[in-house]
Design an enzyme around this catalytic site. Structure first.
Site, PDB file in Angstrom:
ATOM      1  CG  MET A  47       0.621   1.878  -5.792  1.00  0.00           C
ATOM      2  SD  MET A  47      -1.221   1.792  -5.913  1.00  0.00           S
ATOM      3  CE  MET A  47      -1.469   2.904  -6.989  1.00  0.00           C
TER       4      MET A  47
ATOM      5  CG  ASP B 272      -4.382   1.262   8.462  1.00  0.00           C
ATOM      6  OD1 ASP B 272      -3.845   1.626   9.394  1.00  0.00           O
ATOM      7  OD2 ASP B 272      -3.896   0.839   7.461  1.00  0.00           O
TER       8      ASP B 272
ATOM      9  CG  ASP C 131      -4.386  -8.823   2.987  1.00  0.00           C
ATOM     10  OD1 ASP C 131      -3.580  -8.820   3.884  1.00  0.00           O
ATOM     11  OD2 ASP C 131      -4.022  -8.194   1.869  1.00  0.00           O
TER      12      ASP C 131
ATOM     13  N   GLY D  12      -1.427   2.784   2.280  1.00  0.00           N
ATOM     14  CA  GLY D  12      -0.934   3.788   3.277  1.00  0.00           C
ATOM     15  C   GLY D  12      -1.929   4.153   4.543  1.00  0.00           C
TER      16      GLY D  12
HETATM   17  O1  RIB Z   1      -1.539  -0.647   7.449  1.00  0.00           O
HETATM   18  C1  RIB Z   1      -1.417  -1.088   6.525  1.00  0.00           C
HETATM   19  C2  RIB Z   1      -0.487  -0.110   5.433  1.00  0.00           C
HETATM   20  O2  RIB Z   1       0.755   0.072   6.061  1.00  0.00           O
HETATM   21  C3  RIB Z   1      -0.335  -0.403   4.007  1.00  0.00           C
HETATM   22  O3  RIB Z   1      -1.655  -0.383   3.157  1.00  0.00           O
HETATM   23  C4  RIB Z   1       0.959   0.182   3.806  1.00  0.00           C
HETATM   24  O4  RIB Z   1       0.939   0.970   2.841  1.00  0.00           O
HETATM   25  C5  RIB Z   1       1.381   0.600   5.044  1.00  0.00           C
HETATM   26  O5  RIB Z   1       1.417   1.861   5.135  1.00  0.00           O
END
Ligand code: RIB
Length: 301
Positions: A14, A245, A239, A41
């Site tokens: 979270m 990711d 942001d 995450g």
């Molecule tokens: O890469 C971004 C993520 O890194 C965030 O969402 C945070 O949870 C960390 O794991």
């Protein structure tokens, strides 16, 4: 959906996101602008990115038996992700990330909590899931031994792997030998290669597995052994959390779709750019349709 089965093995957090104009110095208190709890995450973010783009995604990971854990699993299920293999760990807190966003940049502290319970034994029990995947996507927010175990199993069954080495740590050469793609950012790439004790030949071999994300400077890949730069897409960033990711989830999806490495990275570049236009790691992650619409507008402008 043959060919589009992606299994993400990694963290579920979270994100506790504070936006501020001024980042406090040590010992200082400042007033921030806003606070949000947002699913995050690295593992979960990459799973959501791939699912929004239409991949058939399974998430393997762990949460605690607390309200964050419950919310996060429900959220991932609502994104169309198979959450049957997410463990609920008793008497352990769900992973959290304390994030400060200032002028579109961020600093993050992760407290892994339940993510540390994704042990090699847990991974071994998921061999069947790994066999039936087209790509396994991993990061470094679960124990390193578990990442190694997952890559070993994938290799044994001829399943391709992408390792996003974040947060960066020293990695054994055996792991670098086994993975198909490494996706560090520039900073992670430098630290990774500075920490490898190998011959020039070995380093070259590992470098050629790298897809290096460079933020506003684009992406560097190797195609047929030759270095190639892919320029970034200019957007108004709100942001940048989770941009990497989004990129990873998109590369995995595009490779599953049969795109070559260059095409996959060009597509992922667009996905990463769109994702930074909203606050929160997952909030701005686009669907396939949104990517197509973005490209239409970009072409005509
Ligand atoms: O890469 C971004 C993520 O890194 C965030 O969402 C945070 O949870 C960390 O794991």
């Amino acid at each position: 959906m043959a060919g589009r089965k992606i299994t993400v093995i990694g963290s579920i957090n979270m994100d506790l996101v504070t936006s501020t104009t001024q980042i406090p110095k040590v010992g200082e208190t400042v007033l921030g602008n806003s606070f949000h709890t947002i699913p995050g995450g690295k593992g979960a973010n990459q799973a959501v990115a791939a699912a929004r783009l239409g991949a058939d995604v399974t998430m393997i990971g762990a949460v605690g038996n607390d309200s964050f854990g419950e919310t996060l699993v429900e959220h991932l299920t609502n994104q169309g992700i198979n959450t049957e293999n997410i463990m609920i760990v008793k008497d352990t807190s769900t992973g959290i990330a304390s994030i400060i966003v200032s002028e579109a940049d961020n600093s993050i502290i992760v407290v892994p909590g339940a993510n540390n319970h994704v042990s090699p034994e847990v991974i071994e029990k998921q061999e069947d899931k790994i066999i039936h995947s087209d790509i396994i996507l991993l990061q470094l927010e679960i124990p390193l031994e578990s990442v190694i175990k997952a890559v070993e199993l994938a290799k044994k069954h001829g399943v391709r792997t992408i390792l996003n080495p974040a947060p960066i740590q020293k990695l054994p050469k055996e792991l670098l030998e086994m993975v198909d793609y490494l996706t560090p950012n520039e900073h992670e790439q430098t630290l990774l290669f500075d920490s490898i004790d190998g011959s020039q030949q070995e380093l070259e071999k590992f470098k050629k597995k790298c897809i290096v994300t460079k933020g506003s400077k684009g992406v560097m890949i190797y195609k047929n052994g030759e270095k190639m730069e892919i320029p970034s897409i200019q957007v108004e960033a709100v942001d940048t959390t989770g941009a990497g990711d989004s990129f990873n989830g998109a590369v995995a999806t595009a490779l599953c779709d049969g795109l070559d490495i260059e095409e996959a990275c060009r597509f992922a570049n667009v996905v990463g750019a769109i994702s930074v236009t909203k606050l929160g790691a997952q909030t701005g992650m686009p669907t396939k349709k949104e990517v197509e619409e973005f490209l239409q507008v970009h072409k005509s402008s």
